[in-house]
Design a protein around this motif. Structure first.
Motif, PDB file in Angstrom:
ATOM      1  N   UNK A  26     106.854  18.058  14.187  1.00  0.00           N
ATOM      2  CA  UNK A  26     107.302  18.338  15.543  1.00  0.00           C
ATOM      3  C   UNK A  26     108.755  17.909  15.720  1.00  0.00           C
ATOM      4  N   UNK A  27     109.368  18.354  16.819  1.00  0.00           N
ATOM      5  CA  UNK A  27     110.750  17.988  17.153  1.00  0.00           C
ATOM      6  C   UNK A  27     111.707  18.264  15.981  1.00  0.00           C
ATOM      7  N   UNK A  28     111.467  19.357  15.301  1.00  0.00           N
ATOM      8  CA  UNK A  28     112.302  19.717  14.150  1.00  0.00           C
ATOM      9  C   UNK A  28     113.669  20.196  14.650  1.00  0.00           C
ATOM     10  N   UNK A  29     114.718  19.637  14.079  1.00  0.00           N
ATOM     11  CA  UNK A  29     116.054  20.019  14.519  1.00  0.00           C
ATOM     12  C   UNK A  29     117.065  19.866  13.384  1.00  0.00           C
ATOM     13  N   UNK A  30     117.966  20.829  13.286  1.00  0.00           N
ATOM     14  CA  UNK A  30     119.099  20.745  12.366  1.00  0.00           C
ATOM     15  C   UNK A  30     120.275  20.176  13.155  1.00  0.00           C
ATOM     16  N   UNK A  31     120.621  18.940  12.878  1.00  0.00           N
ATOM     17  CA  UNK A  31     121.703  18.263  13.600  1.00  0.00           C
ATOM     18  C   UNK A  31     123.031  18.509  12.889  1.00  0.00           C
ATOM     19  N   UNK A  32     123.976  19.072  13.589  1.00  0.00           N
ATOM     20  CA  UNK A  32     125.298  19.286  13.010  1.00  0.00           C
ATOM     21  C   UNK A  32     126.065  17.963  12.945  1.00  0.00           C
ATOM     22  N   UNK A  33     126.892  17.815  11.938  1.00  0.00           N
ATOM     23  CA  UNK A  33     127.776  16.665  11.805  1.00  0.00           C
ATOM     24  C   UNK A  33     129.191  17.193  11.556  1.00  0.00           C
ATOM     25  N   UNK A  34     130.113  16.304  11.277  1.00  0.00           N
ATOM     26  CA  UNK A  34     131.463  16.738  10.928  1.00  0.00           C
ATOM     27  C   UNK A  34     131.501  17.416   9.568  1.00  0.00           C
ATOM     28  N   UNK A  35     130.427  17.250   8.811  1.00  0.00           N
ATOM     29  CA  UNK A  35     130.307  17.888   7.506  1.00  0.00           C
ATOM     30  C   UNK A  35     129.084  18.775   7.475  1.00  0.00           C
ATOM     31  N   UNK A  36     128.164  18.457   6.555  1.00  0.00           N
ATOM     32  CA  UNK A  36     126.934  19.241   6.425  1.00  0.00           C
ATOM     33  C   UNK A  36     125.823  18.659   7.303  1.00  0.00           C
TER      34      UNK A  36
ATOM     35  N   UNK B  24     122.498  16.593   3.803  1.00  0.00           N
ATOM     36  CA  UNK B  24     123.124  17.524   2.870  1.00  0.00           C
ATOM     37  C   UNK B  24     124.420  17.015   2.280  1.00  0.00           C
ATOM     38  N   UNK B  25     124.606  15.669   2.247  1.00  0.00           N
ATOM     39  CA  UNK B  25     125.869  15.130   1.740  1.00  0.00           C
ATOM     40  C   UNK B  25     125.683  13.934   0.804  1.00  0.00           C
ATOM     41  N   UNK B  26     124.476  13.714   0.301  1.00  0.00           N
ATOM     42  CA  UNK B  26     124.244  12.546  -0.541  1.00  0.00           C
ATOM     43  C   UNK B  26     125.096  12.593  -1.798  1.00  0.00           C
ATOM     44  N   UNK B  27     125.269  13.786  -2.353  1.00  0.00           N
ATOM     45  CA  UNK B  27     126.012  13.909  -3.606  1.00  0.00           C
ATOM     46  C   UNK B  27     127.522  13.749  -3.430  1.00  0.00           C
ATOM     47  N   UNK B  28     127.969  13.615  -2.204  1.00  0.00           N
ATOM     48  CA  UNK B  28     129.389  13.326  -1.962  1.00  0.00           C
ATOM     49  C   UNK B  28     129.543  12.008  -1.199  1.00  0.00           C
TER      50      UNK B  28
ATOM     51  N   UNK C  61     125.590  23.156  -3.099  1.00  0.00           N
ATOM     52  CA  UNK C  61     126.511  22.219  -3.746  1.00  0.00           C
ATOM     53  C   UNK C  61     127.459  21.671  -2.685  1.00  0.00           C
ATOM     54  N   UNK C  62     127.206  20.470  -2.233  1.00  0.00           N
ATOM     55  CA  UNK C  62     127.955  19.922  -1.100  1.00  0.00           C
ATOM     56  C   UNK C  62     129.410  19.640  -1.431  1.00  0.00           C
ATOM     57  N   UNK C  63     129.730  19.437  -2.703  1.00  0.00           N
ATOM     58  CA  UNK C  63     131.096  19.068  -3.093  1.00  0.00           C
ATOM     59  C   UNK C  63     132.062  20.256  -3.076  1.00  0.00           C
TER      60      UNK C  63
END
Length: 460
Positions: free
Chosen positions: A56-66, A152-156, A29-31
């Motif tokens: 390939x080239x799978x990566x979890x990119x960090x942002x200022x949020x999720x 991970x932030x579409x709902x906000x 729940x991103x909110x």
């Protein structure tokens, strides 16, 4: 599409559904800040799943949020490159007592899977993974190149994805953007959405006295914050369902005769809406049909009002504070920033006496429309028809996916919205569910689509 790909999906259906149940168990729940770790867990789940299916080239990119999850498979030189967007975050589950089964313990009942995110959008995003996996497992290759961008932030309101997209334009470059986060008109009626309404949200906070007052001692002599709020909110519409904010409709693009005719051909059953929603009659802007009101006309809706005593019984007070949350759905060529400015001017002009008024701006997103005769959209229509065996309908969506307009502006590629949900599936509400018939047929449709694109789409 080869028969062995379809056979693979049939043979592995139970295994894949077990994987989907696992994804739906994550409380992403991103909110809600207390679910930050759950959102990260869902991002990692997606990354692992993309790796498992052969990306390939799978990566979890960090942002200022999720985080944003990226992956690709670019081993089809000379073939189109498709960017697939989805989101792994979900809406809050309140009110919990209205759920017939726990929202994060998926249950299959009557060939529907019930859980938060089943339809919006974990289930539909998951279908893309399984379609790609099925083709790779059975043929060893893909008819197109593919990139995944799953946020991970579409709902906000996707606050950090625009910056991520701008910073990674080359990484996300593609010939076409495909999104499955919309719906079909009704069961058995495949639908391609070629336009979405934009969004502008704000909150109004009313402040009166320093604290709640005794209604016997002060009633009639001091402004009641709730009265002030209700009076202000009542100025937004007239009795004809029209928004009375000055300039609100000035830039609204008129509905074309062709679109009017296309909507009329859908033979939409408004009586069915009445029965489904249990309301005595429909209401909205005069002079327009239900579909026109919900697809191509702008709206201003009060989403919530708060203030005063909420417990059982009576508490004789004059509330000192009250507030309202408001969202506008916008259409071409309305600009969210301009609409926000018009709303603030309206509120200031109608400011109630005896209180202070504060306005806070929230979500916003531009409306989006793409020509429904684009080759990529027509190819999608053919893919639907191969599986559903009926003609595809072309519609606009009443909701908003703000990032679509952002992708359009930054990446400058056409967007195809291939949804498989149904309007009755309670997304954003208790007992959200997804019909497994559309889950199964949707995966097959996506498989067919990649081969249709290979034949149709010319690479830049």
């Amino acid at each position: 599409m080869e028969q062995k790909t379809q056979d693979y999906l049939t043979e592995n259906r139970d295994k894949h559904l077990t994987e989907l149940v696992d994804l739906l168990s994550i409380q992403s729940i991103s909110a809600l800040p207390e679910h930050k770790d759950d959102v990260k867990k869902a991002a990692n789940w997606m990354a692992d799943a993309l790796t498992e299916i052969g990306m390939e080239h799978v990566k979890v990119h960090e942002t200022k949020g999720h985080p944003v999850v990226y992956a690709d498979w670019l081993n089809a030189p000379g073939k189109p490159t498709v960017l697939i967007y989805g989101h792994y975050d979900v809406q809050p589950v309140d009110p919990l007592h209205l759920w017939d089964s726990p929202p994060f313990e998926a249950e299959i009942r009557d060939e529907k899977i019930y859980a938060r995110g089943a339809s919006d959008d974990k289930g539909q995003t998951f279908m893309h993974l399984k379609a790609i996996q099925a083709i790779l497992e059975t043929t060893g290759t893909l008819p197109i190149n593919v990139k995944f961008c799953i946020e991970g932030e579409e709902e906000i309101g996707s606050p950090n994805l625009p910056a991520f997209t701008e910073e990674n334009k080359e990484l996300l470059a593609a010939d076409i953007l495909v999104i499955s986060d919309t719906g079909m008109l009704e069961p058995g009626k495949p639908t391609i959405c070629y336009g979405l309404r934009g969004l502008c949200g704000l909150q109004i906070d009313i402040k009166g006295a320093k604290g709640d007052l005794h209604s016997g001692l002060y009633g009639g002599g001091v402004q009641n914050a709730i009265h002030a709020l209700v009076n202000l909110v009542s100025t937004f519409h007239n009795e004809h369902g029209q928004v009375t904010v000055e300039g609100f409709y000035d830039k609204v693009a008129a509905l074309t005769d062709e679109e009017k005719a296309a909507y009329a051909e859908l033979n939409f059953d408004e009586e069915a809406v009445l029965k489904e929603l249990h309301v005595p009659e429909l209401f909205g802007e005069e002079g327009y049909t239900y579909l026109e009101r919900t697809w191509v006309r702008p709206t201003l809706e009060v989403n919530g009002i708060y203030g005063g005593f909420q417990g059982e019984g009576i508490k004789t007070v004059l509330p000192s504070e009250a507030g309202a949350k408001i969202t506008c759905r916008l259409v071409p060529d309305q600009d969210p920033d301009e609409i926000a400015e018009l709303l603030q001017k309206h509120i200031e002009a109608h400011k109630p006496k005896g209180v202070e008024v504060k306005v806070s701006l929230f979500d916003k997103g531009a409306p989006f429309v793409t020509p429904f005769d684009h080759p990529a959209i027509q190819a999608a229509g053919r893919a639907y028809e191969k599986v559903y065996q009926v003609p595809t309908s072309y519609t606009r969506g009443g909701g908003s996916i703000p990032i679509v307009a952002t992708f359009d502006e930054i990446l400058n590629i056409p967007t195809v919205l291939m949804g498989f949900g149904l309007p009755t599936e309670n997304f954003h509400a208790p007992n959200e569910h997804f019909h497994l018939e559309n889950y199964d047929k949707g995966i097959l449709t996506l498989c067919h689509y990649w081969y249709e694109l290979e034949k149709t789409l010319k690479v830049k």
